[in-house]
Design an enzyme around this catalytic site. Structure first.
Site, PDB file in Angstrom:
ATOM      1  N   LYS A   1      14.222 -22.259  18.903  1.00 48.59           N
ATOM      2  CA  LYS A   1      14.540 -23.388  19.789  1.00 48.59           C
ATOM      3  C   LYS A   1      15.596 -24.329  19.209  1.00 48.59           C
ATOM      4  O   LYS A   1      16.321 -24.982  19.963  1.00 48.59           O
ATOM      5  CB  LYS A   1      13.266 -24.167  20.115  1.00 48.59           C
ATOM      6  CG  LYS A   1      12.366 -23.410  21.065  1.00 48.59           C
ATOM      7  CD  LYS A   1      11.116 -24.171  21.408  1.00 48.59           C
ATOM      8  CE  LYS A   1      10.301 -23.322  22.382  1.00 48.59           C
ATOM      9  NZ  LYS A   1       9.055 -23.961  22.790  1.00 48.59           N
TER      10      LYS A   1
ATOM     11  N   ASP B   1       9.984 -28.239  28.004  1.00 45.00           N
ATOM     12  CA  ASP B   1       8.697 -28.414  27.311  1.00 45.00           C
ATOM     13  C   ASP B   1       8.193 -29.858  27.422  1.00 45.00           C
ATOM     14  O   ASP B   1       6.995 -30.093  27.606  1.00 45.00           O
ATOM     15  CB  ASP B   1       8.828 -28.071  25.818  1.00 45.00           C
ATOM     16  CG  ASP B   1       8.769 -26.574  25.547  1.00 45.00           C
ATOM     17  OD1 ASP B   1       8.230 -25.833  26.387  1.00 45.00           O
ATOM     18  OD2 ASP B   1       9.265 -26.145  24.491  1.00 45.00           O
TER      19      ASP B   1
HETATM   20  P1  NAP Z   1       8.629 -23.430  15.588  1.00 43.40           P
HETATM   21  O1  NAP Z   1       9.854 -24.104  16.070  1.00 43.40           O
HETATM   22  O2  NAP Z   1       8.751 -22.155  14.844  1.00 43.40           O
HETATM   23  O3  NAP Z   1       7.799 -24.493  14.689  1.00 43.40           O
HETATM   24  C1  NAP Z   1       6.601 -24.111  14.079  1.00 43.40           C
HETATM   25  C2  NAP Z   1       5.975 -25.308  13.397  1.00 43.40           C
HETATM   26  O4  NAP Z   1       4.695 -24.925  12.917  1.00 43.40           O
HETATM   27  C3  NAP Z   1       6.750 -25.823  12.200  1.00 43.40           C
HETATM   28  O5  NAP Z   1       6.575 -27.213  12.101  1.00 43.40           O
HETATM   29  C4  NAP Z   1       6.071 -25.110  11.027  1.00 43.40           C
HETATM   30  O6  NAP Z   1       6.129 -25.816   9.810  1.00 43.40           O
HETATM   31  C5  NAP Z   1       4.638 -25.114  11.491  1.00 43.40           C
HETATM   32  N1  NAP Z   1       3.879 -24.009  10.901  1.00 43.40           N
HETATM   33  C6  NAP Z   1       4.110 -22.687  11.031  1.00 43.40           C
HETATM   34  N2  NAP Z   1       3.189 -21.982  10.349  1.00 43.40           N
HETATM   35  C7  NAP Z   1       2.380 -22.889   9.753  1.00 43.40           C
HETATM   36  C8  NAP Z   1       1.255 -22.789   8.904  1.00 43.40           C
HETATM   37  N3  NAP Z   1       0.778 -21.596   8.520  1.00 43.40           N
HETATM   38  N4  NAP Z   1       0.663 -23.923   8.470  1.00 43.40           N
HETATM   39  C9  NAP Z   1       1.134 -25.125   8.859  1.00 43.40           C
HETATM   40  N5  NAP Z   1       2.208 -25.289   9.646  1.00 43.40           N
HETATM   41  C10 NAP Z   1       2.819 -24.188  10.096  1.00 43.40           C
HETATM   42  O7  NAP Z   1       7.636 -23.096  16.818  1.00 43.40           O
HETATM   43  P2  NAP Z   1       7.504 -23.883  18.207  1.00 43.40           P
HETATM   44  O8  NAP Z   1       8.378 -23.271  19.214  1.00 43.40           O
HETATM   45  O9  NAP Z   1       7.612 -25.339  17.923  1.00 43.40           O
HETATM   46  O10 NAP Z   1       5.989 -23.504  18.633  1.00 43.40           O
HETATM   47  C11 NAP Z   1       4.888 -24.046  17.940  1.00 43.40           C
HETATM   48  C12 NAP Z   1       3.598 -23.716  18.688  1.00 43.40           C
HETATM   49  O11 NAP Z   1       3.594 -24.317  19.972  1.00 43.40           O
HETATM   50  C13 NAP Z   1       3.357 -22.237  18.925  1.00 43.40           C
HETATM   51  O12 NAP Z   1       1.998 -21.968  18.774  1.00 43.40           O
HETATM   52  C14 NAP Z   1       3.766 -22.037  20.369  1.00 43.40           C
HETATM   53  O13 NAP Z   1       3.098 -20.950  20.981  1.00 43.40           O
HETATM   54  C15 NAP Z   1       3.300 -23.351  20.969  1.00 43.40           C
HETATM   55  N6  NAP Z   1       4.016 -23.724  22.203  1.00 43.40           N
HETATM   56  C16 NAP Z   1       3.306 -23.781  23.370  1.00 43.40           C
HETATM   57  C17 NAP Z   1       3.947 -24.182  24.529  1.00 43.40           C
HETATM   58  C18 NAP Z   1       3.168 -24.279  25.802  1.00 43.40           C
HETATM   59  O14 NAP Z   1       3.782 -24.325  26.876  1.00 43.40           O
HETATM   60  N7  NAP Z   1       1.858 -24.352  25.740  1.00 43.40           N
HETATM   61  C19 NAP Z   1       5.328 -24.484  24.526  1.00 43.40           C
HETATM   62  C20 NAP Z   1       6.001 -24.409  23.319  1.00 43.40           C
HETATM   63  C21 NAP Z   1       5.342 -24.018  22.145  1.00 43.40           C
HETATM   64  P3  NAP Z   1       7.318 -25.609   8.735  1.00 43.40           P
HETATM   65  O15 NAP Z   1       8.405 -26.557   9.142  1.00 43.40           O
HETATM   66  O16 NAP Z   1       6.686 -25.940   7.440  1.00 43.40           O
HETATM   67  O17 NAP Z   1       7.739 -24.160   8.835  1.00 43.40           O
END
Ligand code: NAP
Length: 271
Positions: A71, A107
């Site tokens: 993203k 989002d």
């Molecule tokens: P992203 O850009 O890859 O960001 C992931 C985030 O999670 C980062 O802050 C990362 O921290 C952290 N993280 C990853 N693995 C971790 C772990 N093992 N322990 C602690 N922190 C961890 O992903 P995103 O697009 O923001 O999505 C994040 C979540 O939101 C996903 O589960 C996704 O499915 C969900 N989501 C849902 C919707 C919906 O419509 N419901 C929409 C968007 C996203 P670091 O910076 O340390 O790597």
């Protein structure tokens, strides 16, 4: 679904799109409205996001959604950004118009629409966001705009610091101290609780009945965090509602048609 020589293409760019529910929702909506459109899985290996975006243009896609972990990375490959997406620094929707790729973000509005559907008004309340990736950026900006007082925490502190600089009045808490924050609203924007981390919760602290906990994860629908919240009597909101709302907004942007939100939601029943 029948693919014809006129089928309009959209799809989902992400590292892992195999189990995405967006395919069901969008293809179900196209089918319900009798539209000759298709929504395709577009898995992108690390290091190839630029090629993938150029491919959208070359192959005349109408647009795409963008999911983890692209993203933020996708931005430098786009021609334009909406004001909202530029402010958030995250894109979940690309629209291809007149040869130009425009980055947008649905989002934030999707998140706020689902909070409203649960009668949660964040104005004046303290909100703690777990994570600082693409989804956290959208949630942080949306909550800030709606008058919440923000706390941010992230495994990698520097990313939370960088996000806090773009959102006024936000304090950053060390990841190891997150369980000590007493927030009215806790939003999990990490994938802790899904895929190979099912059964894990990102929240190590106490919870109570005066709190609202939102887990953006939608597979599984009931994460360990949501169970924790329910057990404590807190209001527990899963990610499915937001998923439908953000998808409906992307659909409207690409097709210029009113999204069949009930149909989209129905495609997710009995999962
Ligand atoms: P992203 O850009 O890859 O960001 C992931 C985030 O999670 C980062 O802050 C990362 O921290 C952290 N993280 C990853 N693995 C971790 C772990 N093992 N322990 C602690 N922190 C961890 O992903 P995103 O697009 O923001 O999505 C994040 C979540 O939101 C996903 O589960 C996704 O499915 C969900 N989501 C849902 C919707 C919906 O419509 N419901 C929409 C968007 C996203 P670091 O910076 O340390 O790597």
């Amino acid at each position: 679904m029948t693919i014809t020589g006129h089928t309009q293409l959209v799809g989902l760019i992400g590292a892992s799109v195999t189990y995405s529910l967006s395919l069901r929702m969008h293809n179900g909506a196209f089918h319900a409205l009798g539209m000759d459109w298709a929504y395709l899985p577009l898995p992108v290996r690390a290091g190839n996001i630029g090629d993938a975006v150029r491919g959208l243009r070359a192959l005349s896609f109408v647009g795409a959604n963008v999911t983890m972990p692209y993203k933020e990375q996708v931005i430098e490959h786009l021609d334009e950004m909406t004001e909202a997406a530029a402010r958030m620094g995250a894109v979940n929707t690309i629209h291809h118009v007149g040869g130009r790729l425009i980055g947008d973000n649905t989002d934030a509005d999707g998140f706020m629409a689902d909070l409203a559907a649960h009668d949660v008004d964040p104005a004046g309340r303290m909100a703690l966001i777990l994570g600082a990736g693409g989804a956290a950026r959208a949630v942080a900006h949306a909550l800030h705009q709606r008058g919440a007082r923000l706390r941010l925490t992230n495994r990698t502190r520097s990313r939370a610091d960088a996000l806090a600089k773009t959102v006024g009045g936000t304090k950053v808490v060390d990841w190891t101290d997150r369980g000590t924050v007493r927030a009215d609203l806790i939003v999990n924007c990490t994938p802790v609780g899904m895929l190979n981390r099912i059964g894990e919760s990102p929240w190590p602290g106490p919870l109570g009945p005066d709190q609202t906990v939102v887990d953006l994860i939608y597979t599984p629908q009931k994460t360990a965090l949501l169970k924790q919240a329910q057990d404590a009597g807190a209001l527990a909101i899963g990610g499915l509602g937001m998923l439908v709302q953000q998808a409906a907004l992307s659909f409207a942007r690409w097709t210029d048609r009113s999204p069949p939100t009930a149909v989209m939601r129905a495609t997710l029943e009995n999962l």
